[in-house]
Design a protein around this motif. Structure first.
Motif, PDB file in Angstrom:
ATOM      1  N   ILE A  49       1.051  -1.325  -0.227  1.00 12.53           N
ATOM      2  CA  ILE A  49      -0.131  -0.338  -0.069  1.00 12.53           C
ATOM      3  C   ILE A  49       0.877   1.076  -0.497  1.00 12.53           C
ATOM      4  CG2 ILE A  49      -1.493   1.490   1.613  1.00 12.53           C
ATOM      5  CD1 ILE A  49      -2.356  -0.889   0.154  1.00 12.53           C
ATOM      6  N   VAL A  50       1.970   1.047   0.780  1.00 11.27           N
ATOM      7  CA  VAL A  50       2.787   2.436   1.204  1.00 11.27           C
ATOM      8  C   VAL A  50       3.704   2.482  -0.599  1.00 11.27           C
ATOM      9  CG1 VAL A  50       4.240   3.408   1.919  1.00 11.27           C
ATOM     10  CG2 VAL A  50       2.734   2.318   3.530  1.00 11.27           C
ATOM     11  N   GLY A  51       3.731   1.408  -1.282  1.00 13.02           N
ATOM     12  CA  GLY A  51       4.598   1.532  -2.433  1.00 13.02           C
ATOM     13  C   GLY A  51       3.538   2.141  -3.666  1.00 13.02           C
ATOM     14  N   LEU A  52       1.955   2.016  -3.974  1.00 15.29           N
ATOM     15  CA  LEU A  52       1.077   2.257  -4.094  1.00 15.29           C
ATOM     16  C   LEU A  52       1.096   3.824  -4.118  1.00 15.29           C
ATOM     17  CD1 LEU A  52      -1.339   1.774  -6.250  1.00 15.29           C
ATOM     18  CD2 LEU A  52      -2.326   1.296  -4.531  1.00 15.29           C
ATOM     19  N   PHE A  53       1.032   3.670  -3.447  1.00 13.90           N
ATOM     20  CA  PHE A  53       1.340   6.007  -2.516  1.00 13.90           C
ATOM     21  C   PHE A  53       2.031   6.436  -3.304  1.00 13.90           C
ATOM     22  CE2 PHE A  53      -1.508   4.861   2.213  1.00 13.90           C
ATOM     23  CZ  PHE A  53      -2.504   4.885   0.788  1.00 13.90           C
ATOM     24  N   GLU A  54       3.381   6.095  -3.143  1.00 16.75           N
ATOM     25  CA  GLU A  54       4.138   6.515  -3.986  1.00 16.75           C
ATOM     26  C   GLU A  54       4.564   6.522  -5.415  1.00 16.75           C
ATOM     27  OE1 GLU A  54       7.499   3.800  -1.981  1.00 16.75           O
ATOM     28  OE2 GLU A  54       7.560   5.193  -0.229  1.00 16.75           O
ATOM     29  N   GLU A  55       4.149   5.424  -5.933  1.00 19.56           N
ATOM     30  CA  GLU A  55       3.894   5.532  -6.781  1.00 19.56           C
ATOM     31  C   GLU A  55       2.715   6.674  -8.038  1.00 19.56           C
ATOM     32  OE1 GLU A  55       2.740   1.344  -8.312  1.00 19.56           O
ATOM     33  OE2 GLU A  55       4.667   0.695  -7.823  1.00 19.56           O
TER      34      GLU A  55
END
Length: 299
Positions: free
Chosen positions: A192-198
């Motif tokens: 989820i954090v990686g998705l936020f960053e993307e």
């Protein structure tokens, strides 16, 4: 059996899980064969994803009770199940909806159960995030940017101790022997954090409405999947020819060697290669482009 092989010495390779997965899982279970299905698992209904969806729906609907109850059912809110039950009973008995959730007037209960305190702990973090969005709209005369909304959503998860709760869920799942569930709980927050960053890297500076932001985020969340690792050592690995990286093996069974399927017949008239399409899907680029196209058609 005849050669003294361990389960981990054996693999099954196939082109497509669709025709075989249910048969393999049920048959191996019947015969007590430990196996690991090596494919990405969709997690669109994980409680953390449902929580994020519900939060955006709560703010977007001005605190509709239906969405607040969905939020509470995730098990990741600021209250326990006993308090959830008390709150739900109070809501039904008093017809609570919309602005009553953020009304300055305290909720009064008859049995001294502290229902107003429960209400504040539930709605407080969400109201704080909604207040930030409203402040930006009033003071700067614009919608919040994608970066501002994403940071606020991330801070909300932190304030609710979501990482700590997931850590407890991992321990509970391992204690129950459900290693697959433990791995999902362990990986989901990082994904989820990686998705936020993307999303921030792609659209961070764009000022958009909460509805548009929710649409983009929901599309991305609906395609999110996790790449699992074998939770135990002695298992037969069942994997696809494209994805799996096999250890040293002593026996391999290849399924579905049918004409046109294995080896796969590829067409040369495709605009994008398989690897390019996988890259676009993995990085949620297609969803973002589609959302922008929809916005340009229906501003």
């Amino acid at each position: 059996r005849d050669h003294g092989y361990r389960f981990k010495d054996i693999a099954i390779i196939l082109r497509d899980f669709g025709d075989y997965q249910s048969v393999i899982e049920s048959t191996f279970c019947d015969y007590g064969i430990a196996c690991f299905i090596d494919q990405r698992r969709p997690v669109r209904h994980h409680p953390l994803i449902e929580l994020i969806r519900s939060v955006l729906q709560i703010v977007g609907s001005n605190y509709k009770t239906e969405f607040i109850l969905n939020y509470l059912k995730t098990g990741l809110s600021a209250i326990g199940q006993a308090e959830v039950d008390l709150l739900e009973n109070y809501i039904i008995a008093n017809g609570v909806d919309f602005s009553k959730w953020i009304d300055a007037k305290p909720w009064i209960d008859q049995d001294g159960i502290g229902i107003d305190d429960i209400r504040k702990r539930v709605i407080g973090p969400i109201a704080k995030m909604a207040g930030l969005f409203l402040h930006i709209k009033q003071e700067k005369d614009r919608f919040p940017t994608v970066r501002e909304m994403t940071i606020a959503l991330f801070n909300l998860l932190i304030s609710m101790d979501v990482p700590e709760t997931l850590h407890l869920w991992v321990a509970d799942a391992k204690g129950d022997g459900d290693l697959g569930k433990a791995i999902i709980h362990e990986q989901i927050y990082g994904e989820i954090v990686g998705l936020f960053e993307e999303i921030v890297d792609t659209l961070g500076g764009e000022s958009i409405s909460l509805d548009a932001y929710g649409e983009i985020l929901n599309h991305a969340l609906s395609t999110l999947s996790l790449g699992m690792i074998p939770p135990a050592l002695d298992q037969v690995i069942v994997g696809s020819i494209e994805r799996s990286r096999q250890p040293v093996l002593k026996a391999v069974f290849v399924l579905g060697v049918n004409e046109g399927k294995f080896p796969k017949v590829t067409s040369n008239d495709s605009f994008l290669t398989d690897s390019q399409r996988q890259y676009l899907l993995k990085n949620h680029i297609i969803e973002v482009v589609l959302c922008l196209l929809v916005r340009s058609i229906n501003p």
